[in-house]
Design a protein around this motif. Sequence first.
Motif, PDB file in Angstrom:
ATOM      1  N   GLY A   1      -4.125  -6.877   4.723  1.00  0.00           N
ATOM      2  CA  GLY A   1      -3.179  -7.927   5.070  1.00  0.00           C
ATOM      3  C   GLY A   1      -1.840  -7.352   5.508  1.00  0.00           C
ATOM      4  N   LYS A   2      -0.886  -8.255   5.803  1.00  0.00           N
ATOM      5  CA  LYS A   2       0.437  -7.817   6.255  1.00  0.00           C
ATOM      6  C   LYS A   2       1.271  -7.406   5.060  1.00  0.00           C
ATOM      7  CE  LYS A   2       3.527 -10.745   8.032  1.00  0.00           C
ATOM      8  NZ  LYS A   2       4.214 -11.594   9.014  1.00  0.00           N
ATOM      9  N   GLY A   3       1.809  -6.181   5.102  1.00  0.00           N
ATOM     10  CA  GLY A   3       2.610  -5.683   3.996  1.00  0.00           C
ATOM     11  C   GLY A   3       4.098  -5.787   4.225  1.00  0.00           C
ATOM     12  N   PHE A   4       4.538  -5.603   5.502  1.00  0.00           N
ATOM     13  CA  PHE A   4       5.974  -5.544   5.781  1.00  0.00           C
ATOM     14  C   PHE A   4       6.278  -6.240   7.109  1.00  0.00           C
ATOM     15  CE2 PHE A   4       4.757  -1.941   3.221  1.00  0.00           C
ATOM     16  CZ  PHE A   4       5.710  -1.926   2.212  1.00  0.00           C
ATOM     17  N   ALA A   5       7.299  -7.087   7.086  1.00  0.00           N
ATOM     18  CA  ALA A   5       7.799  -7.715   8.307  1.00  0.00           C
ATOM     19  C   ALA A   5       8.905  -6.826   8.870  1.00  0.00           C
ATOM     20  CB  ALA A   5       8.336  -9.111   8.007  1.00  0.00           C
ATOM     21  N   VAL A   6       8.666  -6.276  10.042  1.00  0.00           N
ATOM     22  CA  VAL A   6       9.590  -5.292  10.627  1.00  0.00           C
ATOM     23  C   VAL A   6      10.761  -6.002  11.296  1.00  0.00           C
ATOM     24  CG1 VAL A   6       9.810  -3.427  12.303  1.00  0.00           C
ATOM     25  CG2 VAL A   6       7.722  -3.633  10.935  1.00  0.00           C
ATOM     26  N   LEU A   7      11.989  -5.560  10.969  1.00  0.00           N
ATOM     27  CA  LEU A   7      13.210  -6.142  11.538  1.00  0.00           C
ATOM     28  C   LEU A   7      13.796  -5.289  12.661  1.00  0.00           C
ATOM     29  CD1 LEU A   7      15.040  -7.161   8.227  1.00  0.00           C
ATOM     30  CD2 LEU A   7      13.706  -8.643   9.725  1.00  0.00           C
TER      31      LEU A   7
ATOM     32  N   ASP B   1      -9.998   4.411  12.234  1.00  0.00           N
ATOM     33  CA  ASP B   1     -10.474   3.071  11.947  1.00  0.00           C
ATOM     34  C   ASP B   1      -9.357   2.197  11.415  1.00  0.00           C
ATOM     35  OD1 ASP B   1     -12.963   3.804  12.765  1.00  0.00           O
ATOM     36  OD2 ASP B   1     -13.672   4.329  10.753  1.00  0.00           O
ATOM     37  N   ASN B   2      -8.513   2.811  10.548  1.00  0.00           N
ATOM     38  CA  ASN B   2      -7.387   2.055   9.998  1.00  0.00           C
ATOM     39  C   ASN B   2      -6.455   1.584  11.091  1.00  0.00           C
ATOM     40  OD1 ASN B   2      -8.183   2.169   7.382  1.00  0.00           O
ATOM     41  ND2 ASN B   2      -6.853   3.872   6.800  1.00  0.00           N
ATOM     42  N   ASN B   3      -6.168   2.459  12.073  1.00  0.00           N
ATOM     43  CA  ASN B   3      -5.237   2.100  13.141  1.00  0.00           C
ATOM     44  C   ASN B   3      -5.771   0.953  13.974  1.00  0.00           C
ATOM     45  OD1 ASN B   3      -3.395   4.059  12.421  1.00  0.00           O
ATOM     46  ND2 ASN B   3      -4.319   5.632  13.710  1.00  0.00           N
ATOM     47  N   ALA B   4      -7.090   0.968  14.229  1.00  0.00           N
ATOM     48  CA  ALA B   4      -7.692  -0.130  14.990  1.00  0.00           C
ATOM     49  C   ALA B   4      -7.523  -1.430  14.215  1.00  0.00           C
ATOM     50  CB  ALA B   4      -9.174   0.154  15.237  1.00  0.00           C
ATOM     51  N   GLU B   5      -7.731  -1.323  12.895  1.00  0.00           N
ATOM     52  CA  GLU B   5      -7.574  -2.509  12.056  1.00  0.00           C
ATOM     53  C   GLU B   5      -6.124  -2.946  12.009  1.00  0.00           C
ATOM     54  OE1 GLU B   5      -8.692  -3.966   7.519  1.00  0.00           O
ATOM     55  OE2 GLU B   5      -9.250  -1.973   8.232  1.00  0.00           O
ATOM     56  N   VAL B   6      -5.211  -1.964  11.966  1.00  0.00           N
ATOM     57  CA  VAL B   6      -3.779  -2.270  11.959  1.00  0.00           C
ATOM     58  C   VAL B   6      -3.403  -3.037  13.216  1.00  0.00           C
ATOM     59  CG1 VAL B   6      -1.482  -1.274  12.114  1.00  0.00           C
ATOM     60  CG2 VAL B   6      -3.112  -0.338  10.505  1.00  0.00           C
ATOM     61  N   GLN B   7      -3.882  -2.530  14.353  1.00  0.00           N
ATOM     62  CA  GLN B   7      -3.529  -3.171  15.614  1.00  0.00           C
ATOM     63  C   GLN B   7      -4.045  -4.601  15.649  1.00  0.00           C
ATOM     64  OE1 GLN B   7      -5.128  -1.262  19.067  1.00  0.00           O
ATOM     65  NE2 GLN B   7      -3.958  -2.496  20.488  1.00  0.00           N
ATOM     66  N   GLN B   8      -5.309  -4.767  15.237  1.00  0.00           N
ATOM     67  CA  GLN B   8      -5.896  -6.097  15.273  1.00  0.00           C
ATOM     68  C   GLN B   8      -5.174  -7.044  14.332  1.00  0.00           C
ATOM     69  OE1 GLN B   8      -8.298  -7.223  17.305  1.00  0.00           O
ATOM     70  NE2 GLN B   8      -7.920  -9.236  16.433  1.00  0.00           N
ATOM     71  N   GLU B   9      -4.921  -6.566  13.093  1.00  0.00           N
ATOM     72  CA  GLU B   9      -4.272  -7.419  12.127  1.00  0.00           C
ATOM     73  C   GLU B   9      -2.828  -7.685  12.508  1.00  0.00           C
ATOM     74  OE1 GLU B   9      -4.693  -6.561   8.037  1.00  0.00           O
ATOM     75  OE2 GLU B   9      -6.803  -6.041   8.165  1.00  0.00           O
TER      76      GLU B   9
ATOM     77  N   ASP C   1       4.061  -5.988  13.056  1.00  0.00           N
ATOM     78  CA  ASP C   1       4.500  -5.741  11.691  1.00  0.00           C
ATOM     79  C   ASP C   1       3.598  -4.663  11.082  1.00  0.00           C
ATOM     80  OD1 ASP C   1       6.603  -7.581  11.624  1.00  0.00           O
ATOM     81  OD2 ASP C   1       5.224  -9.237  11.274  1.00  0.00           O
ATOM     82  N   LEU C   2       4.007  -4.121   9.952  1.00  0.00           N
ATOM     83  CA  LEU C   2       3.236  -3.047   9.325  1.00  0.00           C
ATOM     84  C   LEU C   2       2.184  -3.655   8.405  1.00  0.00           C
ATOM     85  CD1 LEU C   2       2.714  -0.058   8.863  1.00  0.00           C
ATOM     86  CD2 LEU C   2       4.495  -0.070   7.106  1.00  0.00           C
ATOM     87  N   MET C   3       0.917  -3.385   8.720  1.00  0.00           N
ATOM     88  CA  MET C   3      -0.193  -3.884   7.912  1.00  0.00           C
ATOM     89  C   MET C   3      -0.525  -2.867   6.820  1.00  0.00           C
ATOM     90  SD  MET C   3      -0.223  -6.445   9.828  1.00  0.00           S
ATOM     91  CE  MET C   3      -1.491  -7.404   9.029  1.00  0.00           C
ATOM     92  N   LEU C   4      -1.027  -3.370   5.726  1.00  0.00           N
ATOM     93  CA  LEU C   4      -1.305  -2.498   4.575  1.00  0.00           C
ATOM     94  C   LEU C   4      -2.347  -1.416   4.859  1.00  0.00           C
ATOM     95  CD1 LEU C   4      -1.165  -5.044   1.608  1.00  0.00           C
ATOM     96  CD2 LEU C   4       0.517  -3.325   2.270  1.00  0.00           C
ATOM     97  N   PRO C   5      -3.382  -1.651   5.697  1.00  0.00           N
ATOM     98  CA  PRO C   5      -4.313  -0.553   5.983  1.00  0.00           C
ATOM     99  C   PRO C   5      -3.637   0.647   6.646  1.00  0.00           C
ATOM    100  CG  PRO C   5      -5.307  -2.642   6.584  1.00  0.00           C
ATOM    101  CD  PRO C   5      -3.877  -2.921   6.261  1.00  0.00           C
ATOM    102  N   GLY C   6      -2.471   0.436   7.250  1.00  0.00           N
ATOM    103  CA  GLY C   6      -1.775   1.538   7.902  1.00  0.00           C
ATOM    104  C   GLY C   6      -0.777   2.244   7.009  1.00  0.00           C
ATOM    105  N   VAL C   7      -0.654   1.819   5.748  1.00  0.00           N
ATOM    106  CA  VAL C   7       0.287   2.446   4.814  1.00  0.00           C
ATOM    107  C   VAL C   7      -0.431   3.569   4.064  1.00  0.00           C
ATOM    108  CG1 VAL C   7       1.781   2.065   2.818  1.00  0.00           C
ATOM    109  CG2 VAL C   7       1.556   0.285   4.562  1.00  0.00           C
ATOM    110  N   VAL C   8       0.190   4.741   4.043  1.00  0.00           N
ATOM    111  CA  VAL C   8      -0.390   5.898   3.357  1.00  0.00           C
ATOM    112  C   VAL C   8      -0.083   5.803   1.861  1.00  0.00           C
ATOM    113  CG1 VAL C   8      -0.425   8.413   3.196  1.00  0.00           C
ATOM    114  CG2 VAL C   8      -0.095   7.305   5.417  1.00  0.00           C
TER     115      VAL C   8
END
Length: 579
Positions: A145-151, A237-245, A93-100
Amino acid sequence: RRKLRTDVAAAFPNLSAEQLAELIPNKEELNVIKIYSHKGEAVTVYMNNRNPILFEIERALYPTVYTLWVYPDLLPAFSTWPPVLQKLAGGADLMLPGVVVPSSGFPQVEQGTLCAVTLLGNRAPVAVAVATMSTAEMLAAGMKGKGFAVLHTYLDYLWEHGDKSCPPTLAPLVTDSAEKESAEDEEEMEGKEPVLSFSTDPSQHVDVGGLSLKDSCAILTGKEELNEHRAADGAEDNNAEVQQEAEDSRTPQEQMDALFNQCFFHALKCKVKKSDLPLLTSTFLRSHMFSCCPAGQQLDIKKSSYKKFSKFLQCMQHQKILQVKELSKGVESIVEVDWKHPDIKAFAIPEGFSSASAAQDSKSEDREQAYHAPEIIPLYGVSAKMIPLFQESGHRKGSILSSSEVRNIIINYVKTNELVDETNKNFVKVNAILCDCLLDKSEQDEISHLKWDDLLSRCLERLLPLHQVTFFGQEPIVRKGNIEPIDITIAQRSSNKKVTIIKNLELYGLDPQCVANILQQKVQASATITPLPGAKDRVQVQIQGNQIHHLTKMLLEEYQLPRKYIQGLEKAPKIGRKK
C-alpha cells in the motif's frame, strides 16, 4: 524573523539553538517569495543564501532538501532503492514495497509524521513526505500500500529556485557488526572497481505533489552504483509494483489534474502557433487540448481540482506561461504565450502517443462501418376476434403478417365474397363477418359500407401490434408491441439548469455509454448514465444543457436513423436573431 524562528523551533524541536541560529541568521538576508503549485495552492518559500530553506503550506512548515542536506537527521528517514527516485520524480507517492527494511528496523513514526526519503547507500534526503500510516500499521499491512505522500523532491521547481546542487554523499550510519562488515567489503570493492555514474533523463517534465519538476543529472559514486546493481535483481519486481501502485494511489482528481497539465503543455508545444493568437480559451480547450488527450481518457474540468477552465488558466498565468485577457465582455482569449518557458521546453510528448481525437476519428470510421441503423418492419398478429376474417386464407390466432400481407388477404376476401359495391367501387359492403370484426357495437346498425382505406385501417388497428428488428449481420428479432422511439426530453434541475435526457437507445442497438462519451467530447459538458425508471436492465443518458441540435446531427446524419423513430427533436433551442 523572530516569529519564524519560534515557529521553526516548535515544528522541529530536534534543532539546537546554534542550528536554529545558523538556519535563520539574525543579520543575513532572508527573502520570502510566494509560488503557486499546479493545483493553484499558494506556497510561501523562505530563502537564505539564494537557496530555499523552508516552505509553508496552510500554515505548516516543511524543510527543503537543501536544509535536510545540512541537517540530515532532522526528520525520521526511510530509504528506498535508487531506481525509485525516477518514479518519485514522476509524480508518484512512495509505496511500501519500495521501502528498504533496515536490519535495525524502521524509525517509529505515527500517521501524519513528516519524514525524509533517502536512497540506499546515501543518507542525504531526496524527498520530503508525510507518513500515511504508523510504523506498526506499515508492518501489519505486510509492507503493501501507500506509505508516504510526497510533498517535495530533489529536482522539482522548489529545488530549481536554489543553486541546483546535487545531493551530497553522506555515509549511512552503521548500527551493527553485520552492516560494518558489509561496509568494509564495499570499501575494498570500491578501491578495485572504477567509479560509475548514474544520471536521469534531463528532458523529462514531471509533476510531484503539485510542484512542477524537471529531471537533471544526479551523480552517484561507484559504491552506490554497486549497491544498486546488487539490489536491482531483488528490487525489479518491487519497482514494477511500486510504479503500478503509485499510479493507482493518486485520487481521480489528482489524475485529472495531471491529465490537464499534460494536454495543456502538449497543445502549446505542438498545436498552437504565434499566428493563432489571440485565441479564444474555449477554442483552445475544444480544438487543441482535447486533440492532445490520450486515447481512452477524457478531459473533464469538473472532475479536476480547478472545477473551472478559467481557474486552470489563471494558475498557468501565475507561472507566467501565458497571458489571458478579456478582449470582449465575458469572452477570454489567450493573447500571449512564452514558448521559451522551461516547462514548455522541457515537455516531452509521450511515446507512441495516440490522441483521443485521432482515436475518435478512427472510432467514427469504425462506427460508420460497424453500426448500421436496424431495419424495422411493423408486423401484425391475428387476434381471437379477427380469426373469422383470416381463417379463409389459412391463418389462425397468433399468425404473424406484414401490412402488405394483411392488405392482400383483405382484398382477396372482399373479391372472393363479392363485397365490392357495384355502383361505387370505392366502397365495400359490410357483411356479417366484417361487421363483427371491424365495427363497434354502436356502429353495427348504422354502417353498411366502408371505403377501402377505412376498411384496411380498421383491420390493422384491430390486429395485435408487433415489430421485427434486424440488426446488421444478425437474425431478425420479433418483439411484441410497437417499437418505442428514442425519447429526448429536456428537464429542469436546481439553479434553473437544464439537462437533456435520452432514453431507449438500446432498442436500436446503440451503446448508451458510447453515445454519452461521444456527446461529452462534442459539447464539452458532463454526461452520466443512470438507470431508466420503471424499466429493468435499461439506462438513460443525461447530459448538461439543451443538446438536441448535436443529438439531431448524430442520430440522423451519423447513425442514419429515420426521423420517425426519434421523439423530441422539436425541443431544440431556438436560435434567436442578435439585436
